[in-house]
Design an enzyme around this catalytic site. Sequence first.
Site, PDB file in Angstrom:
ATOM      1  N   THR A  12       0.862  -1.177   0.000  1.00 40.79           N
ATOM      2  CA  THR A  12       0.000   0.000   0.000  1.00 40.79           C
ATOM      3  C   THR A  12       0.902   1.231   0.000  1.00 40.79           C
ATOM      4  O   THR A  12       2.023   1.188   0.503  1.00 40.79           O
ATOM      5  CB  THR A  12      -0.919   0.046   1.232  1.00 40.79           C
ATOM      6  N   GLY A  13       0.410   2.323  -0.579  1.00 41.45           N
ATOM      7  CA  GLY A  13       1.225   3.535  -0.622  1.00 41.45           C
ATOM      8  C   GLY A  13       2.438   3.383  -1.509  1.00 41.45           C
ATOM      9  O   GLY A  13       3.517   3.910  -1.195  1.00 41.45           O
ATOM     10  N   SER A  69       3.998   6.716  -4.603  1.00 42.15           N
ATOM     11  CA  SER A  69       4.749   7.950  -4.343  1.00 42.15           C
ATOM     12  C   SER A  69       5.590   7.784  -3.090  1.00 42.15           C
ATOM     13  O   SER A  69       5.455   6.797  -2.352  1.00 42.15           O
ATOM     14  CB  SER A  69       3.792   9.153  -4.182  1.00 42.15           C
ATOM     15  N   GLY A  70       6.440   8.762  -2.848  1.00 39.84           N
ATOM     16  CA  GLY A  70       7.196   8.824  -1.600  1.00 39.84           C
ATOM     17  C   GLY A  70       8.030   7.596  -1.308  1.00 39.84           C
ATOM     18  O   GLY A  70       8.675   7.010  -2.188  1.00 39.84           O
ATOM     19  N   ILE A  71       8.008   7.189  -0.054  1.00 37.82           N
ATOM     20  CA  ILE A  71       8.835   6.078   0.410  1.00 37.82           C
ATOM     21  C   ILE A  71       8.453   4.771  -0.283  1.00 37.82           C
ATOM     22  O   ILE A  71       9.315   3.969  -0.654  1.00 37.82           O
ATOM     23  CB  ILE A  71       8.712   5.941   1.941  1.00 37.82           C
ATOM     24  N   GLY A  72       7.144   4.552  -0.486  1.00 37.93           N
ATOM     25  CA  GLY A  72       6.702   3.318  -1.123  1.00 37.93           C
ATOM     26  C   GLY A  72       7.212   3.178  -2.547  1.00 37.93           C
ATOM     27  O   GLY A  72       7.668   2.103  -2.957  1.00 37.93           O
ATOM     28  N   SER A 123       6.656   5.185  12.870  1.00 38.46           N
ATOM     29  CA  SER A 123       7.200   6.538  12.993  1.00 38.46           C
ATOM     30  C   SER A 123       7.726   6.771  14.398  1.00 38.46           C
ATOM     31  O   SER A 123       7.204   6.221  15.377  1.00 38.46           O
ATOM     32  CB  SER A 123       6.105   7.574  12.684  1.00 38.46           C
ATOM     33  N   TYR A 147      -1.694  11.045  14.652  1.00 40.83           N
ATOM     34  CA  TYR A 147      -0.710  10.325  13.842  1.00 40.83           C
ATOM     35  C   TYR A 147       0.177   9.459  14.734  1.00 40.83           C
ATOM     36  O   TYR A 147       0.360   8.266  14.479  1.00 40.83           O
ATOM     37  CB  TYR A 147       0.139  11.308  13.053  1.00 40.83           C
TER      38      TYR A 147
END
Length: 334
Positions: free
Chosen positions: A11-12, A15-18, A175, A197
């Site tokens: 999932t994810g 974009s970004g880290i994924g 995180s 978060y």
Amino acid sequence: MDLPTKVIVITGGTSGIGLSLLERLLLETKSKFVLRICILCRNMEKGRFVRGTLSQSHRSAEIELVKMDTADVKSVLQAAKVVLDLYERIDYLYLNAGILPIKGLDLTALISSDIMTRLRTGEHILKQENSLNKYGVPNVFATNVLGHFMLFEELQPVLTSGEEDVRSHVIWTTSNNAVERSFSMDDITCAHGTMPYGSSKYVINALSVHINNTKNAKGCYSSLAEPGLCVTGMNGNFLPGWLWSLVIFLFTLLRIIMNHMTLSAYNGSESLVWLFDQNPRKLNKRSQYESAVNIYNRAYVRKCVLGIKPSEAELVYDKMVEISGNIREQIHET
């Protein structure tokens, strides 16, 4: 000689880290494995673009797209059925998607004797918002935790077996914001808290601990990957570009004393890539593995042992089962 195949569901991943994770795995494992990748994504147009780009540069890879919004439980249940039809087993399940709705910064929070901890966790600095979804569940919890938990539940038939030998490795993106102060057992969804978060990531940590305590005997292992402080689309849109440039410059200087300032998605994905190569049976069941960098911008991984007790992890897991059961009833009634 034919290379062995590894099945990755993520999932994810658009974009970004994924996305950085997928790019790195395709490049760094091409001489060892053939990858079958399933990207669960909300925006199919973006997903098709990413699939086309990855397929063009890595023609041996098989990349599937399945529509799924982790914030929408009904969407998750539908996607899980598709995944079960596609694969008889899953080697890696990367639960990486997440949201961090930020409405501003409280820079006065930096005036503190605990400034180093606050820079590491974002505690009190980030002003977060947290609306409710159509099921009455806070969006941050629904997206970061509930959707992933129910996906994990639905995929049990291809994640577990009757043997202790490793069948699957579930890797959650956590995180450093997941401090215990952000979490309350009486408000597990953080409907009334100010750090949704961090609370959602604390729940993820507890779930990972309990999965290892109960699922390892069935071949399912769980790990936590912490990407450090990196600027992605999730957290990089609430400040103007010029200010982000200044912030990144200051954070780069702070690497002298704070090695979690990964800053880029590439550096942030280091722990997720590293976990791909590890035998999960040899990993610490109550640790998170953190991406870090030295002053020369070279990424590495370090281990941090969590303080979550098995009894606490079990209670969190039981509450998640209860919440997911209630949501299933709501869906069934409609």
